[in-house]
Design a protein around this motif. Structure first.
Motif: not given
Length: 144
Positions: A90-102
């Motif tokens: 999931i974290e590998a797919q995180r777009p830049p500047a998103t803050q959604t907690p995982v």
């Protein structure tokens, strides 16, 4: 309304079960589930998992598997992974500047064992029920 996405590998055992369990405990939340892999897109939860959930009073039959997408970071307030490998994917797919907690489903940081491999569907359900109570207390301020 808080939006929570539950994520496992194939979206046919753990994450749909977590979605159903939390929905039963906190029906006012917007809940969905997804898988990091594309193995089962469009398929219902695995039969033995549906059976174990049904015995405990949860209906998984209407759920269908879908794959996790980077846009989910913007669509949800919290993303809950069933194990460390899924969290990493999931974290590998995180777009830049998103803050959604995982976060991991279990408060103790342990994985929810995958019953597709362990064959312990009731055990996985019990772990998910316990973890759901903790998740609701910690992140939804609902209590039990």
């Amino acid at each position: 309304m808080q939006r929570i996405l539950f994520v496992c590998l194939g979206n046919i055992c753990r994450s749909p079960t977590a979605e159903a369990v939390v929905r039963a405990k906190a029906p006012h939340l917007h809940l969905e589930s997804a898988g990091t892999a594309s193995y089962h897109i469009g398929k219902p939860p695995y039969g033995p998992m549906q059976q174990a959930a049904s015995v405990a009073g949860y209906d998984l039959s209407r759920l269908r598997a879908r794959q996790f997408k980077p846009r989910d970071f913007n669509a949800f307030d919290l993303i809950v992974a069933m194990d460390a490998e899924n969290l990493e994917e999931i974290e590998a797919q995180r777009p830049p500047a998103t803050q959604t907690p995982v976060i991991l489903m279990r408060e103790d940081g342990q994985a929810v064992p995958d019953p597709y491999y362990t064959r312990d569907f009731t055990g996985a359900l019990t772990i998910i029920e316990d973890a759901a109570d903790a998740l609701i207390r910690r992140y939804c301020a609902l209590g039990k």
